[in-house]
Motif scaffolding. Structure first.
Motif, PDB file in Angstrom:
ATOM      1  N   GLU A  45     -12.571  -4.193  -5.301  1.00 21.89           N
ATOM      2  CA  GLU A  45     -13.193  -3.127  -6.246  1.00 21.89           C
ATOM      3  C   GLU A  45     -12.699  -1.814  -5.616  1.00 21.89           C
ATOM      4  OE1 GLU A  45     -14.070  -3.595  -9.326  1.00 21.89           O
ATOM      5  OE2 GLU A  45     -13.548  -5.746  -8.843  1.00 21.89           O
ATOM      6  N   LEU A  46     -12.822  -1.465  -4.306  1.00 25.52           N
ATOM      7  CA  LEU A  46     -12.722  -0.248  -3.619  1.00 25.52           C
ATOM      8  C   LEU A  46     -11.190   0.064  -3.835  1.00 25.52           C
ATOM      9  CD1 LEU A  46     -14.246   1.991  -1.991  1.00 25.52           C
ATOM     10  CD2 LEU A  46     -13.394   0.713  -0.130  1.00 25.52           C
ATOM     11  N   LEU A  47     -10.311  -1.016  -3.666  1.00 27.43           N
ATOM     12  CA  LEU A  47      -8.807  -0.870  -3.646  1.00 27.43           C
ATOM     13  C   LEU A  47      -8.387  -0.348  -5.251  1.00 27.43           C
ATOM     14  CD1 LEU A  47      -7.731  -3.348  -1.271  1.00 27.43           C
ATOM     15  CD2 LEU A  47      -7.680  -1.016  -0.926  1.00 27.43           C
ATOM     16  N   LYS A  48      -9.226  -1.011  -6.108  1.00 24.99           N
ATOM     17  CA  LYS A  48      -8.710  -0.807  -7.505  1.00 24.99           C
ATOM     18  C   LYS A  48      -9.298   0.467  -8.092  1.00 24.99           C
ATOM     19  CE  LYS A  48      -8.885  -5.637  -8.904  1.00 24.99           C
ATOM     20  NZ  LYS A  48      -9.400  -6.770  -9.627  1.00 24.99           N
ATOM     21  N   SER A  49     -10.574   1.052  -7.430  1.00 28.64           N
ATOM     22  CA  SER A  49     -11.038   2.211  -8.059  1.00 28.64           C
ATOM     23  C   SER A  49     -10.177   3.442  -8.028  1.00 28.64           C
ATOM     24  CB  SER A  49     -12.244   2.447  -6.859  1.00 28.64           C
ATOM     25  OG  SER A  49     -12.779   3.636  -7.494  1.00 28.64           O
ATOM     26  N   ILE A  52     -11.336   6.547  -5.428  1.00 30.34           N
ATOM     27  CA  ILE A  52     -10.683   6.588  -3.974  1.00 30.34           C
ATOM     28  C   ILE A  52      -9.259   6.789  -4.172  1.00 30.34           C
ATOM     29  CG2 ILE A  52     -10.269   5.093  -1.931  1.00 30.34           C
ATOM     30  CD1 ILE A  52     -13.067   5.286  -3.103  1.00 30.34           C
ATOM     31  N   THR A  53      -8.723   7.991  -3.473  1.00 22.17           N
ATOM     32  CA  THR A  53      -7.243   8.403  -3.592  1.00 22.17           C
ATOM     33  C   THR A  53      -6.452   7.482  -2.861  1.00 22.17           C
ATOM     34  OG1 THR A  53      -7.344   9.473  -1.380  1.00 22.17           O
ATOM     35  CG2 THR A  53      -8.156  10.722  -3.058  1.00 22.17           C
ATOM     36  N   LEU A  54      -5.031   7.586  -3.274  1.00 24.81           N
ATOM     37  CA  LEU A  54      -4.185   6.636  -2.543  1.00 24.81           C
ATOM     38  C   LEU A  54      -4.159   6.526  -1.026  1.00 24.81           C
ATOM     39  CD1 LEU A  54      -1.808   4.739  -3.082  1.00 24.81           C
ATOM     40  CD2 LEU A  54      -0.334   6.651  -3.398  1.00 24.81           C
ATOM     41  N   GLY A  55      -4.182   7.802  -0.435  1.00 26.02           N
ATOM     42  CA  GLY A  55      -4.187   7.893   0.871  1.00 26.02           C
ATOM     43  C   GLY A  55      -5.440   7.243   1.492  1.00 26.02           C
ATOM     44  N   GLU A  56      -6.514   7.432   0.948  1.00 26.59           N
ATOM     45  CA  GLU A  56      -7.957   6.552   1.473  1.00 26.59           C
ATOM     46  C   GLU A  56      -7.605   5.117   1.237  1.00 26.59           C
ATOM     47  OE1 GLU A  56     -11.461   9.605   0.595  1.00 26.59           O
ATOM     48  OE2 GLU A  56     -10.625   8.699  -0.999  1.00 26.59           O
ATOM     49  N   LYS A  57      -7.198   4.677   0.221  1.00 26.14           N
ATOM     50  CA  LYS A  57      -6.820   3.149   0.348  1.00 26.14           C
ATOM     51  C   LYS A  57      -5.830   2.681   1.222  1.00 26.14           C
ATOM     52  CE  LYS A  57      -7.661   3.392  -4.868  1.00 26.14           C
ATOM     53  NZ  LYS A  57      -6.807   3.184  -6.198  1.00 26.14           N
ATOM     54  N   LYS A  58      -4.917   3.349   1.296  1.00 28.05           N
ATOM     55  CA  LYS A  58      -3.817   3.047   2.321  1.00 28.05           C
ATOM     56  C   LYS A  58      -4.437   3.059   3.952  1.00 28.05           C
ATOM     57  CE  LYS A  58       0.401   4.269   0.179  1.00 28.05           C
ATOM     58  NZ  LYS A  58       1.647   5.269   0.273  1.00 28.05           N
ATOM     59  N   GLU A  59      -5.540   3.751   4.087  1.00 25.90           N
ATOM     60  CA  GLU A  59      -6.065   3.939   5.243  1.00 25.90           C
ATOM     61  C   GLU A  59      -7.103   2.740   5.443  1.00 25.90           C
ATOM     62  OE1 GLU A  59      -6.894   5.017   8.985  1.00 25.90           O
ATOM     63  OE2 GLU A  59      -5.496   6.095   7.788  1.00 25.90           O
ATOM     64  N   ILE A  60      -7.718   2.528   4.161  1.00 30.09           N
ATOM     65  CA  ILE A  60      -8.619   1.203   4.210  1.00 30.09           C
ATOM     66  C   ILE A  60      -7.846  -0.191   4.376  1.00 30.09           C
ATOM     67  CG2 ILE A  60     -10.146  -0.273   2.643  1.00 30.09           C
ATOM     68  CD1 ILE A  60     -10.810   2.645   1.388  1.00 30.09           C
ATOM     69  N   LEU A  61      -6.561  -0.149   3.961  1.00 30.84           N
ATOM     70  CA  LEU A  61      -5.854  -1.165   4.047  1.00 30.84           C
ATOM     71  C   LEU A  61      -5.316  -1.313   5.474  1.00 30.84           C
ATOM     72  CD1 LEU A  61      -4.639  -3.272   1.777  1.00 30.84           C
ATOM     73  CD2 LEU A  61      -2.525  -1.868   1.798  1.00 30.84           C
ATOM     74  N   LEU A  77       1.962  -4.759   0.753  1.00 28.91           N
ATOM     75  CA  LEU A  77       0.615  -4.411   0.007  1.00 28.91           C
ATOM     76  C   LEU A  77       0.518  -2.682  -0.233  1.00 28.91           C
ATOM     77  CD1 LEU A  77      -1.960  -6.312   2.308  1.00 28.91           C
ATOM     78  CD2 LEU A  77      -0.940  -6.814   0.183  1.00 28.91           C
ATOM     79  N   ARG A  78       1.070  -2.075   0.626  1.00 38.18           N
ATOM     80  CA  ARG A  78       1.342  -0.364   0.459  1.00 38.18           C
ATOM     81  C   ARG A  78       2.012  -0.097  -0.792  1.00 38.18           C
ATOM     82  NH1 ARG A  78       0.495   3.043   5.118  1.00 38.18           N
ATOM     83  NH2 ARG A  78       2.265   4.272   3.999  1.00 38.18           N
ATOM     84  N   ILE A  79       3.208  -1.088  -1.066  1.00 38.24           N
ATOM     85  CA  ILE A  79       4.012  -0.512  -2.303  1.00 38.24           C
ATOM     86  C   ILE A  79       2.976  -0.996  -3.351  1.00 38.24           C
ATOM     87  CG2 ILE A  79       5.973  -1.892  -3.550  1.00 38.24           C
ATOM     88  CD1 ILE A  79       7.365  -2.141  -0.901  1.00 38.24           C
ATOM     89  N   LEU A  80       2.253  -2.115  -3.490  1.00 39.07           N
ATOM     90  CA  LEU A  80       1.507  -2.488  -4.440  1.00 39.07           C
ATOM     91  C   LEU A  80       0.670  -1.207  -4.744  1.00 39.07           C
ATOM     92  CD1 LEU A  80       0.371  -6.286  -4.301  1.00 39.07           C
ATOM     93  CD2 LEU A  80       2.327  -5.277  -5.359  1.00 39.07           C
TER      94      LEU A  80
END
Length: 180
Positions: A45-49, A52-61, A77-80
């Motif tokens: 859910e966090l990755l879909k939210s 949350i900014t794209l940068g934050e999602k990439k950092e989480i990943l 995964l980063r491309i997705l």
């Protein structure tokens, strides 16, 4: 539409993995990611939210997966994320598995019956399907009480209908041709 997108992304990843002779490893890594997303629905859910900014999602990943998967899968995964397709990951993974199985000359099939098939009958059917298709068939049995009798096999994009209902329909068609 989502199915088409999933097929395209899966095909692109498979081509890269196949060229590197790593498609089996990539399958395992995708399974690892899929299992983590399934077990930790909050991560999914966090990755879909959209909050949350794209940068934050990439950092989480990066924090969670970078050290545990290959650079190819991590970059995928980063491309997705870049293309806002993280919500399609499960479908992409399923499509990738189909391609990987085809690369190993494997195919999954389902035998749908009214009652559970015993292991001996299931094995015989699996061998017959393997021989007729020229592929290594992995067969599982699903129960559907609406099937009166016989078996309905779904294998890839093929359907083999050996149910009583199908046979009765064939007989009805033949009788109608005789009567007319």
């Amino acid at each position: 539409m989502a199915e088409l997108v999933a097929k395209r992304y899966a095909k692109a990843l498979f081509q890269v993995a196949f060229e590197m002779n790593r498609y089996e490893d990539v399958t395992e890594e995708l399974a690892f990611v899929a299992e983590n997303l399934k077990q930790h629905s909050d991560l999914n859910e966090l990755l879909k939210s959209p909050v949350i900014t794209l940068g934050e999602k990439k950092e989480i990943l990066s924090t969670i997966f970078k050290e545990q998967i290959s650079p190819e899968v991590f970059n995928f995964l980063r491309i997705l994320l870049d293309k806002s397709r993280q919500g399609d990951f499960q479908e992409i993974y399923e499509e990738y598995k189909i391609l990987a199985d085809a690369g190993k000359n494997k195919i999954e099939a389902v035998a749908i019956t009214a009652l559970p098939m015993d292991n001996n009958d299931l094995l015989k059917l699996q061998v017959n399907l393997s021989m007729s298709s020229g592929k290594n068939v992995k067969l599982k049995n699903e129960i559907d009480p609406t099937v009166i009798g016989g078996v309905l096999v779904k294998m890839g994009d093929k359907i083999i209908d050996g149910t009583v209902k199908a046979r009765l329909n064939q007989m009805q068609d033949q009788l109608l041709q005789i009567i007319v």
